[in-house]
Enzyme design. Structure first.
Site, short mmCIF file in Angstrom:
data_model
loop_
_atom_site.label_atom_id
_atom_site.label_comp_id
_atom_site.label_asym_id
_atom_site.label_seq_id
_atom_site.Cartn_x
_atom_site.Cartn_y
_atom_site.Cartn_z
N CYS A 8 8.05 2.66 1.09
CA CYS A 8 6.72 2.84 1.69
C CYS A 8 6.60 1.90 2.88
O CYS A 8 7.62 1.49 3.44
CB CYS A 8 5.60 2.63 0.65
SG CYS A 8 5.55 0.98 -0.06
N ASN A 11 5.92 -2.18 0.83
CA ASN A 11 6.66 -2.42 -0.44
C ASN A 11 5.85 -3.30 -1.40
O ASN A 11 6.41 -4.11 -2.14
CB ASN A 11 8.05 -3.03 -0.17
CG ASN A 11 8.99 -3.05 -1.38
OD1 ASN A 11 9.86 -3.92 -1.47
ND2 ASN A 11 8.86 -2.13 -2.30
N CYS A 13 2.49 -1.71 -2.65
CA CYS A 13 1.58 -0.81 -3.39
C CYS A 13 2.30 0.41 -3.98
O CYS A 13 2.46 0.52 -5.19
CB CYS A 13 0.44 -0.33 -2.49
SG CYS A 13 -0.61 -1.66 -1.89
N ARG A 14 2.73 1.34 -3.11
CA ARG A 14 3.26 2.61 -3.60
C ARG A 14 4.71 2.54 -4.08
O ARG A 14 5.02 2.98 -5.20
CB ARG A 14 3.15 3.68 -2.49
CG ARG A 14 1.72 4.02 -2.15
CD ARG A 14 1.61 4.79 -0.83
NE ARG A 14 1.97 3.94 0.31
CZ ARG A 14 2.00 4.33 1.56
NH1 ARG A 14 1.72 5.59 1.85
NH2 ARG A 14 2.31 3.49 2.53
N SER A 15 5.62 2.02 -3.25
CA SER A 15 7.04 2.06 -3.66
C SER A 15 7.37 1.18 -4.86
O SER A 15 8.23 1.56 -5.66
CB SER A 15 7.98 1.80 -2.47
OG SER A 15 7.78 0.54 -1.91
N ASP A 122 -2.15 6.11 0.98
CA ASP A 122 -1.97 4.65 0.98
C ASP A 122 -3.20 4.03 0.32
O ASP A 122 -4.30 4.13 0.86
CB ASP A 122 -1.83 4.19 2.43
CG ASP A 122 -1.63 2.70 2.54
OD1 ASP A 122 -1.76 2.00 1.53
OD2 ASP A 122 -1.35 2.23 3.66
P1 4NP Z 1 2.27 0.18 0.69
O1 4NP Z 1 0.76 -0.21 1.10
O2 4NP Z 1 2.94 0.68 1.96
O3 4NP Z 1 2.08 1.27 -0.32
O4 4NP Z 1 2.91 -1.06 0.12
C1 4NP Z 1 0.45 -1.07 2.15
C2 4NP Z 1 0.60 -2.42 2.00
C3 4NP Z 1 0.26 -3.26 3.02
C4 4NP Z 1 -0.25 -2.75 4.20
C5 4NP Z 1 -0.39 -1.39 4.35
C6 4NP Z 1 -0.03 -0.55 3.32
N1 4NP Z 1 -0.62 -3.63 5.24
O5 4NP Z 1 -1.13 -3.15 6.27
O6 4NP Z 1 -0.44 -4.86 5.12
#
Ligand code: 4NP
Length: 153
Positions: A8, A11, A13-15, A122
């Site tokens: 993602c 790294n 939240c989703r992955s 997201d």
């Molecule tokens: P992820 O979510 O890609 O599912 O881990 C996010 C985590 C952090 C951010 C965006 C999405 N950020 O902008 O810091």
């Protein structure tokens, strides 16, 4: 050994959820599962507390995972690279060196015919219910993918 990488943006939240859920469903003797982010913002961090909470609710412990950034070497280390959304997909493809690299990269939700929107939402700016939804979608899609792995072996 089949090697699977979930990717993602951050790294956190989703992955990490996709990593923990997929790992929990597969025998470790035959499958290696990992995750990474296309961005470096959260390198070294544990998963988001809300991802840890939703995983724990479903008896999966992802708290010891540590965020890392996707690198070009991941094309050699993994057989299947699953991008959580089209932006992650494009960022991974930008790092590819050849057609073999490109062939390894899939949009995770392409496996799930029940879902029209192929971008895993997201949940970072959302609340716990957004993480619940992401969990459900990942769980359902992992089951579909595992059936496809079994057909190939
Ligand atoms: P992820 O979510 O890609 O599912 O881990 C996010 C985590 C952090 C951010 C965006 C999405 N950020 O902008 O810091």
């Amino acid at each position: 050994m089949t090697r699977i990488l979930m990717v993602c943006l951050g790294n956190i939240c989703r992955s990490p959820l996709a990593h923990g859920i997929m790992q929990s469903k597969l025998p470790t003797e035959h499958f290696l599962v990992d995750s990474a982010g296309t961005a470096a913002y959260h390198v070294g961090n544990a998963p988001d507390r809300r991802s840890i909470t939703v995983a724990k609710k479903h008896n999966i412990d992802i708290s010891s995972q540590s965020a890392r950034q996707f690198t070009v070497l991941d094309f050699d280390a993994f057989d299947y690279i699953y991008a959580m959304d089209q932006s992650n997909y494009a960022n991974i493809i930008n790092l590819s060196r050849n057609n073999d690299d490109i062939a390894k990269v899939k949009l995770f939700l392409d496996a799930n015919e029940n879902i029209q929107n192929k971008n895993m939402p997201d949940p970072y700016y959302g609340d716990q219910s957004d993480f619940e939804y992401v969990h459900q979608l990942i769980n359902e899609t992992c089951d579909i993918l595992i059936k496809s792995f079994n057909h190939k072996t």
